[in-house]
Design a protein around this motif. Structure first.
Motif, short mmCIF file in Angstrom:
data_model
loop_
_atom_site.label_atom_id
_atom_site.label_comp_id
_atom_site.label_asym_id
_atom_site.label_seq_id
_atom_site.Cartn_x
_atom_site.Cartn_y
_atom_site.Cartn_z
N ALA A 16 1.54 0.78 -0.07
CA ALA A 16 2.87 0.25 -0.37
C ALA A 16 2.92 -1.26 -0.22
CB ALA A 16 3.91 0.91 0.54
N ILE A 17 2.30 -1.77 0.84
CA ILE A 17 2.25 -3.22 1.06
C ILE A 17 1.45 -3.89 -0.05
CG2 ILE A 17 1.49 -5.06 2.60
CD1 ILE A 17 1.92 -3.07 4.94
N SER A 18 0.32 -3.30 -0.40
CA SER A 18 -0.52 -3.85 -1.46
C SER A 18 0.18 -3.83 -2.82
CB SER A 18 -1.83 -3.07 -1.55
OG SER A 18 -2.53 -3.11 -0.32
N SER A 19 1.11 -2.90 -2.98
CA SER A 19 1.88 -2.79 -4.23
C SER A 19 3.13 -3.67 -4.20
CB SER A 19 2.29 -1.34 -4.48
OG SER A 19 1.15 -0.50 -4.56
N GLU A 20 3.22 -4.50 -3.16
CA GLU A 20 4.32 -5.47 -3.00
C GLU A 20 5.68 -4.81 -2.84
OE1 GLU A 20 4.04 -8.30 -6.19
OE2 GLU A 20 2.23 -9.21 -5.35
N LYS A 21 5.69 -3.63 -2.21
CA LYS A 21 6.96 -3.04 -1.82
C LYS A 21 7.55 -3.87 -0.67
CE LYS A 21 6.80 0.73 -4.42
NZ LYS A 21 7.79 0.99 -5.50
N THR A 22 8.86 -3.95 -0.61
CA THR A 22 9.51 -4.72 0.45
C THR A 22 9.64 -3.85 1.69
OG1 THR A 22 10.77 -5.95 -1.22
CG2 THR A 22 11.52 -6.11 1.05
#
Length: 245
Positions: A16-22
């Motif tokens: 999720a972080i790598s996919s730029e989720k906030t």
């Protein structure tokens, strides 16, 4: 809402972080070890994501029977804005901007109530610290009556960063504190300004108070020494509104 904004498992959070989720906050089991955990820790540091280490019992409560594998994350339901862009845009609106800085407010319902009042009083944006503040979750959304989706919110590493940036941009910073000598009615809100509200228990950090341009308090006529922060914030915002109209 919860299913859409909660992630379970270290690998899922990393993705999720790598996919730029906030990501609003990550809860990690105390004593967790392993390469995957180290990868998550490194990523959290790099991205400056709010996190805390908690007993497994808290994770179990957050996961409600799901396999959390030692980590649970909350995805923010809103996107955060760049402070630089918001300040620049606010000056282009043709009227003095009004900002609200929240110094590590911790209660989500207070946060939601403040966002609702801020939207009603034309606040340009709300600035919060990346770590230590109330998360934006279902309770925040409900208490704000949906205003959270209309109000620009900016995150900064430290509240001091926001104060310095405001002042360098020609914006007067006013601290709402019972320690002030002047009443709110003696302060001018007609120029570009930012109001700082402190946390429920500690108020505004003393190191931040030293930096502000003005300090102001509300008159207290009863025996109780202070107001709920969302109520006090409403009084400050509507005094600013009264002066401006």
């Amino acid at each position: 809402m919860e299913k859409e904004t909660t992630i379970y498992g270290i690998r899922s959070i990393i993705e999720a972080i790598s996919s730029e989720k906030t990501i609003d906050k990550v809860f990690i089991q105390k004593g967790l070890r392993g390469e995957l955990f180290q990868e998550l820790e490194k990523l959290l540091r790099q991205e400056g994501i709010n996190n805390s280490y908690v007993p497994i019992e808290k994770l179990n409560r957050l996961a409600r029977g799901r396999n959390h594998q030692g980590a649970v994350a909350h995805i923010s339901p809103v996107e955060f804005h760049s402070l630089d862009d918001i300040v620049l845009d606010s000056f282009e609106q043709g009227k003095p901007p009004l900002f609200l800085i929240l110094d590590q407010l911790s209660d989500v319902r207070n946060f939601g109530a403040i966002v609702r009042t801020a939207e009603c009083t034309g606040v340009s944006a709300i600035i919060i610290q990346k770590k230590g503040g109330a998360p934006i979750n279902g309770d925040t959304i409900k208490t704000s009556a949906g205003a959270i989706f209309k109000m620009p919110i900016c995150k900064v590493d430290h509240i001091k960063d926001a104060v310095f940036y405001m002042q360098s941009s020609g914006i007067k910073v006013i601290a709402a504190t019972e320690k002030a000598e002047r009443l709110i009615f003696d302060i001018s809100f007609n120029e570009p300004c930012a109001i700082i509200m402190g946390s429920e228990g500690k108020g505004i950090n003393p190191s931040v108070l030293k930096l502000v341009d003005e300090q102001a308090k509300l008159p207290i006529l009863g025996d109780i020494a202070s107001l709920n922060v969302s109520v006090a914030c409403g009084a400050f915002l509507y005094e600013a509104t009264r002066q401006r109209i």
